[in-house]
Design a protein around this motif. Sequence first.
Motif, short mmCIF file in Angstrom:
data_model
loop_
_atom_site.label_atom_id
_atom_site.label_comp_id
_atom_site.label_asym_id
_atom_site.label_seq_id
_atom_site.Cartn_x
_atom_site.Cartn_y
_atom_site.Cartn_z
N ARG A 136 9.11 2.61 11.64
CA ARG A 136 9.73 2.90 10.56
C ARG A 136 11.23 3.00 10.83
N GLN A 137 11.80 3.37 11.95
CA GLN A 137 13.19 3.41 12.31
C GLN A 137 13.55 1.88 12.44
N LYS A 138 12.74 1.13 13.24
CA LYS A 138 13.11 -0.31 13.60
C LYS A 138 13.17 -1.15 12.25
N LEU A 139 12.04 -0.92 11.34
CA LEU A 139 12.27 -1.50 10.26
C LEU A 139 13.55 -1.45 9.29
N LEU A 140 13.64 -0.04 9.01
CA LEU A 140 14.64 0.04 8.19
C LEU A 140 16.11 -0.29 8.89
N LEU A 141 16.34 -0.26 10.26
CA LEU A 141 17.39 -1.05 10.79
C LEU A 141 17.45 -2.54 10.77
N GLU A 142 16.41 -2.95 10.70
CA GLU A 142 16.20 -4.39 10.44
C GLU A 142 16.78 -4.77 8.87
N VAL A 143 16.32 -4.21 7.92
CA VAL A 143 16.63 -4.17 6.65
C VAL A 143 18.19 -4.05 6.50
N ALA A 144 18.69 -2.96 7.10
CA ALA A 144 19.98 -2.68 7.05
C ALA A 144 21.10 -3.89 7.61
N ALA A 145 20.55 -4.31 8.80
CA ALA A 145 21.25 -5.41 9.17
C ALA A 145 21.05 -6.74 8.46
N ARG A 146 19.91 -7.30 7.89
CA ARG A 146 19.85 -8.21 7.09
C ARG A 146 20.73 -8.12 5.80
N ARG A 147 20.59 -7.05 5.23
CA ARG A 147 21.44 -6.92 4.02
C ARG A 147 22.91 -6.39 4.01
N LYS A 148 23.20 -6.28 5.29
CA LYS A 148 24.34 -5.60 5.56
C LYS A 148 24.80 -4.37 4.83
N PHE A 149 23.88 -3.52 5.03
CA PHE A 149 24.06 -2.06 4.29
C PHE A 149 25.30 -1.10 5.03
N THR A 150 25.75 -0.65 4.12
CA THR A 150 26.51 0.64 4.57
C THR A 150 25.60 1.80 4.72
N TRP A 151 25.95 2.85 5.33
CA TRP A 151 25.16 4.27 5.38
C TRP A 151 24.94 4.53 3.71
N ARG A 152 25.81 4.48 2.88
CA ARG A 152 25.28 4.90 1.45
C ARG A 152 24.29 4.08 0.85
N GLN A 153 24.32 2.88 1.17
CA GLN A 153 23.28 2.04 0.57
C GLN A 153 21.97 2.11 1.41
N LEU A 154 22.00 2.31 2.76
CA LEU A 154 20.76 2.69 3.49
C LEU A 154 20.20 3.80 2.91
N ILE A 155 20.74 4.99 2.78
CA ILE A 155 20.45 6.26 2.36
C ILE A 155 19.66 6.04 0.89
#
Length: 456
Positions: free
Chosen positions: A338-357
């Motif tokens: 799950r950690q890996k998946l979430l980091l991949e989503v954040a990288a693909r969508r260029k998330f800030t921490w606020r957006q990922l949270i």
Amino acid sequence: MRLDEMKLGIMILQAGCHEAAWRDPRVPANGGVDIDYFANLAALAESAAFHFVFCADSPSVTDEANATIARRSRHDGFEPMTLLSALSSRTQHIGLVATATTTYNQPYHIARMLASLDRLSRGRAAWNIVTSGYKFEAANFGEKELPNHTARYARAREFVGVVKGLWDSWEDDAFVRDKRSGIFVDTNKLHTLNHEGACFSVRGPLNTARPPQGYPVLVQAGASDIGMTFAAELGEVIFTAEPCRENGKRYYAALKEKAHTFGREDNQVLVMPGLVPIVGRTKQEALDKLERLHSYMHMDVLTGVAERWLGFVKDLRSVDLDSLVPDSLPQTNLFQSRQKLLLEVAARRKFTWRQLISYISDSSGHMMVVGTPDEIAQNMVDTFDEHAADGFNLCLATLPDGLKDFIELVVPELRRRGRFRSNYSGQTLRENLGLKRPLNSFTQASMASATAGRPS
């Protein structure tokens, strides 16, 4: 070949899957400890011919900070075996999926409880096999830290083998209960396991008859490399987190191919990703529902939940929330996939921490669809038809209203498209899922031995 109809399950949690659901005025705040609340959910799902209800579980409080614990509604629930045993007498057809960890249980206990649940429900039990992934579980069982990821899976594999062996202690027709002769059980059909392994020493036999399904259905959520291998070898229903269809198609193909290497058929390994549908009669109504949930959220919950899903490797209270999420974080010993998946989503969508949270709060990494009944149904059908799923485990944001809306608005659209059934076709969960009833392993061995001894 798959049938044209998808499988549907529902996660039943306190209030619903969204972290702010309990604050919705239409959601009962005490649902987690109200048997009537859960019985109502199961009855609703059964009325729509859902395949199963799914109880997630952890034998610990899952959060670290009191500020998070104070505002979450996750720590007053029932233990799944107990809850589903109660629901077995208040339902007739729907499957009952209980989560139980292989890290802090013993095989004999789990084999006995699940065999009993399968008997109580007349063949509707399933076991969601998990390896503990919450950091606070270890201390509840006399340990300082969780065993490492690889060791947890090694124990799990042996654990499942022992449980299946115990379920085979008695052949299906061993209990003759013949009053005239005075013979209650044919001991020629009794098999003692005598297991000696790296993690367990279990003599057996189990002191209950073989479950009606042979084995309760085996559910698993394998996404790491070792988890996928485990799922491909032993899982029958695979619960995954796949936030986009293309990733889902790759996972689906890879898992089925890996299952082939274990001699398994495609339709005996069902991939059922989590789906978070928020339905409105209009798109705006659906968006308004999500926005209302956002208004109930508190930053202590947002950051606490995100820290947990990322494996407690980052203190999110000290980061610049408007900075970009880094490409990598220290590897966790908790939920690695799950950690890996979430980091991949954040990288693909260029998330800030606020957006990922915020993303984690809304979906926990599952596919999320906010829209009209037609939009949600079509998304599900496309995901099914493109071989990214054999069905879905619904993670509804709020309960019971989210379930009522889904049944009233989305299920008719699925049926209109010929992709979801109207009635139950079998008596057991296995029959309704199209899964074969396993033969007794001791009987199989005897048959193979007899065949090998015959002259050619």
